[in-house]
Structures are given as structure tokens and as C-alpha cells.
Design a protein around this motif. Structure first.
Motif, short mmCIF file in Angstrom:
data_model
loop_
_atom_site.label_atom_id
_atom_site.label_comp_id
_atom_site.label_asym_id
_atom_site.label_seq_id
_atom_site.Cartn_x
_atom_site.Cartn_y
_atom_site.Cartn_z
N LEU A 62 53.89 -36.97 98.94
CA LEU A 62 54.48 -35.96 97.19
C LEU A 62 55.01 -34.67 98.31
CD1 LEU A 62 54.27 -37.16 94.92
CD2 LEU A 62 52.38 -37.19 94.52
N HIS A 63 53.97 -34.50 98.24
CA HIS A 63 53.94 -32.88 99.16
C HIS A 63 54.81 -32.71 99.81
CE1 HIS A 63 50.29 -30.66 98.32
NE2 HIS A 63 50.05 -31.97 98.62
N LEU A 64 56.16 -33.05 100.54
CA LEU A 64 56.67 -33.69 101.57
C LEU A 64 58.34 -33.08 100.56
CD1 LEU A 64 58.11 -34.13 104.44
CD2 LEU A 64 59.50 -35.81 103.33
N LEU A 95 53.56 -43.38 97.76
CA LEU A 95 52.90 -42.59 97.93
C LEU A 95 51.84 -41.99 98.91
CD1 LEU A 95 56.21 -40.24 96.63
CD2 LEU A 95 56.75 -41.54 99.10
N THR A 96 51.81 -41.16 99.62
CA THR A 96 50.28 -40.53 100.22
C THR A 96 50.71 -38.78 99.17
OG1 THR A 96 51.56 -39.32 102.23
CG2 THR A 96 49.69 -42.45 101.97
N ILE A 132 52.84 -36.78 88.80
CA ILE A 132 54.10 -37.00 89.63
C ILE A 132 53.65 -38.22 90.18
CG2 ILE A 132 55.03 -36.40 91.10
CD1 ILE A 132 55.50 -33.91 90.52
N PHE A 133 52.63 -38.09 90.83
CA PHE A 133 51.87 -39.36 91.94
C PHE A 133 51.50 -40.47 90.83
CE2 PHE A 133 47.90 -41.29 93.91
CZ PHE A 133 48.34 -40.91 95.07
N ALA A 134 51.29 -40.72 89.48
CA ALA A 134 51.01 -41.84 88.51
C ALA A 134 52.65 -42.47 88.57
CB ALA A 134 50.42 -41.16 87.05
#
Length: 134
Positions: A35-37, A30-31, A19-21
Motif C-alpha cells: 500500500l505504501h509503495l 496488499l500488505t 484504501i486498505f479496505a
């Protein structure tokens, strides 16, 4: 049990990295907190909707508050489990703020749900009132 927990941790870490990639490639930058939010907001509201459907089926009256409490409790456990697995595996940072922001994601999405539900309630009430006048 240890192997199962490590397997789950690897799946979660791989999903997190994916997801981060994807968000980086999309140019969203996104930080980890962002991402957590979003992830927990979406997962949380989907979990709430599923729980609410099941409870409404089982009950003869609305139990939205109970559904919220149940979902929030489950998310609380999941959030802290993820933070703990980050500490154990060394992937990501185990931070209390991550847990808080994850739960805020669900609360924000739930508030949106309540606003939509309230608007629909008042629209229905308005139409019932107008149909009685005719």
C-alpha cells in the motif's frame, strides 16, 4: 496546533483504512508495504509532475533534476511525518522500512517517467533526422 495535528492524523488514518479496505474487497490482499509503495508512488509522481510544470513555467530551461530533488525532499518529510503519527496514534506500525519502501515507490514511478521521456526524446530526434534527409 495539537488539535490540528490530531485532525490530520485522523484524516490520514481514515484514508489509510479506507484504501486498505477497498483493496481487500477487490481481492488484492496488499500488505501495508504494498500500500505504501503504490500510494506514495502515485502521490509522488503526481507531486513531481505538478512541481515540474510550475518550475518549467518559471524557468527558461528544463530543471527536471531540481524538480526531482524538491519532490523527493517533500516526500521525505511527509513519509517520516506519517511514520511518526503512526507511533503517536498507535495506528499502524512506525517502521523505517515503511519509509524506505514509500520513497522507493516514488523513485520507481520517476524512473518510469524518465524512460517515457527518453523514448519520446529519441523518437522526436529520429523524426527530425529523417525530415532533414527529405
Amino acid at each position: 496546533m495539537k488539535e490540528f495535528i490530531l485532525l490530520l492524523a485522523e484524516i490520514i488514518n481514515t484514508l489509510h483504512d479506507f484504501i486498505f479496505a477497498v483493496t481487500r474487497q477487490a481481492g488484492w490482499n496488499l500488505t501495508d508495504k504494498d500500500l505504501h509503495l503504490w500510494v506514495f508512488g502515485i502521490v509522488g509522481i503526481l507531486a513531481f509532475l505538478a512541481v515540474n510544470v510550475v518550475f518549467k513555467y518559471l524557468a527558461q530551461y528544463s530543471i527536471t533534476a531540481i524538480s526531482f530533488i524538491y519532490t523527493f525532499t517533500v516526500l521525505l518529510v511527509i513519509v517520516f511525518a506519517i511514520e511518526i503519527q503512526q507511533k503517536i496514534t498507535g495506528r499502524g506500525n512506525m517502521e523505517f522500512h515503511d519509509a524506505v519502501i514509500s520513497l522507493w515507490g516514488f523513485i520507481l514511478f520517476f524512473a518510469g517517467y524518465l524512460v517515457i521521456k527518453g523514448i519520446l526524446y529519441f523518437i522526436k530526434k529520429l523524426f527530425r533526422k529523417n525530415s532533414k534527409r527529405e
